[in-house]
Scaffold this motif. Structure first.
Motif, short mmCIF file in Angstrom:
data_model
loop_
_atom_site.label_atom_id
_atom_site.label_comp_id
_atom_site.label_asym_id
_atom_site.label_seq_id
_atom_site.Cartn_x
_atom_site.Cartn_y
_atom_site.Cartn_z
N ASP A 39 22.00 -69.25 -46.56
CA ASP A 39 23.51 -69.59 -47.16
C ASP A 39 23.87 -68.56 -48.21
O ASP A 39 24.75 -68.76 -49.07
N GLN A 40 22.98 -67.35 -48.33
CA GLN A 40 23.25 -66.61 -49.61
C GLN A 40 24.46 -66.07 -49.59
O GLN A 40 25.06 -65.49 -48.45
N SER A 41 25.17 -65.54 -50.87
CA SER A 41 26.35 -64.78 -50.94
C SER A 41 26.19 -63.26 -50.46
O SER A 41 27.23 -62.67 -49.96
N ARG A 112 22.75 -69.94 -54.28
CA ARG A 112 23.81 -69.13 -53.25
C ARG A 112 23.62 -67.61 -53.73
O ARG A 112 23.92 -66.80 -52.92
#
Length: 361
Positions: A39-41, A112
């Motif tokens: 879910d990382q930006s 995130r």
């Protein structure tokens, strides 16, 4: 390992994430850790789950994520070295293909923008390591009143006394850290025989020893902590107890003695001197003040700081005596496993005999 183009901008950096796992008891935690990376930006280039000599867990993860090979977003590996966290990390480093390798604990979740803040710091080619801030998630839903923030390192978290913001440090903290690949080309990886090994005595300091070796190999290297790169680390009920607090502080003393024996007390204890002469006395004073004002936990926190210092000092004395008696540092820096070693998902790979450690520090 290939050389790293220093001119890469943050958005171009390939960030490999290594999560070392060892027990099915943390199954839900492992899945949550992987989900937080997904879910990382700034998307991770790859996520490597390194299983520490547990064939059942290796098979279960392979069945859950699919038996994926090179190029897969989530990949399962068997630890190719001796049992323990250091060898597991070294396995992940050897197999990873990113310019930066980040490490996340298997019982933690990353916010995130975790990788984004890491990557931004690497815009400076002198930066070889970046750590972040680790926030405790107490099983009891609140900090035990007696537990001093100055000792949050006991539960693998950022402790009171570290400077805020993005600052240069002697070493990063291993459960929330990243390194440029060049760092491992210079050092050879994490030392075995010093860090954690499953449920044995909770030793540590492997990242401290690595960072000191790194700055010796490259004196102009910059190591940072950016407190915006945040992860949330679970603290199980057993680690909220004073018995664990004391045991972990003693183990830290043992580990610090090994590090000091290897790299010298001047380098091995430079940060600890400020911590023990300034941060901890201030913590005792706050605890006593709170006790006088009738605030809960004040006396307990002051007492815990004193007990923690005594336990760590005892461990250091014992560790130093053992190191002198053995005639060496008591741990070794093995070469990184060859790329491809221990990368299968077959149970037999996890049971492969450990490779002998070479190259004593």
């Amino acid at each position: 390992m290939p050389s790293v183009p220093s001119q890469l901008v943050p958005s171009q950096l390939r960030m490999s994430v290594v999560i070392c796992v060892y027990t099915e008891e943390r199954w839900d935690d492992i899945l949550a850790a992987v989900d937080s990376v997904r879910d990382q930006s700034l998307p991770a280039h790859e996520t490597l789950l390194v299983v520490d000599h547990n064939p059942a867990l290796l098979r279960r993860l392979a069945a859950y994520y699919g038996d994926q090979g090179p190029g897969a977003a989530v990949r399962m590996l068997a630890n190719a070295g001796p049992r323990g966290l250091s060898a597991g990390r070294n396995t992940g480093i050897a197999v990873s293909t990113g310019e930066v390798i980040a490490f996340l604990d298997d019982d933690a979740v990353a916010e995130r923008d975790w990788l984004h803040h890491f990557a931004a710091a690497y815009a400076d080619p002198a930066v070889l390591a970046v750590g972040g801030r680790t926030v405790p998630v107490w099983a009891s839903r609140r900090r035990p009143p007696w537990f001093p923030e100055e000792f949050d390192w006991v539960v693998g978290c950022t402790y009171r006394g570290l400077p805020p913001g993005r600052v240069q440090v002697r070493n990063v903290l291993g459960g929330n850290a990243s390194f440029r690949r060049e760092a491992f080309q210079l050092t050879g990886g994490f030392a075995t025989g010093i860090g954690r090994d499953g449920d044995k005595r909770p030793l540590g300091c492997e990242e401290t020893e690595l960072c000191i070796r790194l700055t010796r190999a490259r004196p102009d290297a910059v190591l940072l902590i950016d407190d915006r790169a945040v992860i949330h680390h679970k603290v199980p009920p057993a680690r909220e107890r004073f018995a664990y607090f004391r045991t972990r502080a003693y183990a830290e003393g043992l580990s610090k003695a090994l590090v000091a024996r290897s790299v010298g007390a001047q380098a091995g204890l430079s940060t600890e001197r400020r911590y023990t002469t300034r941060v901890l006395p201030a913590g005792i004073a706050r605890g006593l003040r709170d006790a006088l004002l009738g605030r809960p936990g004040g006396a307990g926190r002051a007492g815990a700081i004193v007990a923690g210092v005594a336990a760590a000092a005892s461990g250091y004395v014992v560790g130093a005596a053992r190191a002198r008696g053995s005639g060496g540092a008591g741990f070794a820096v093995p070469p990184l496993p060859e790329a491809g070693a221990g990368t299968g998902t077959r149970a037999e790979a996890a049971d492969a005999p450990p490779r002998p450690a070479q190259g004593r520090v």
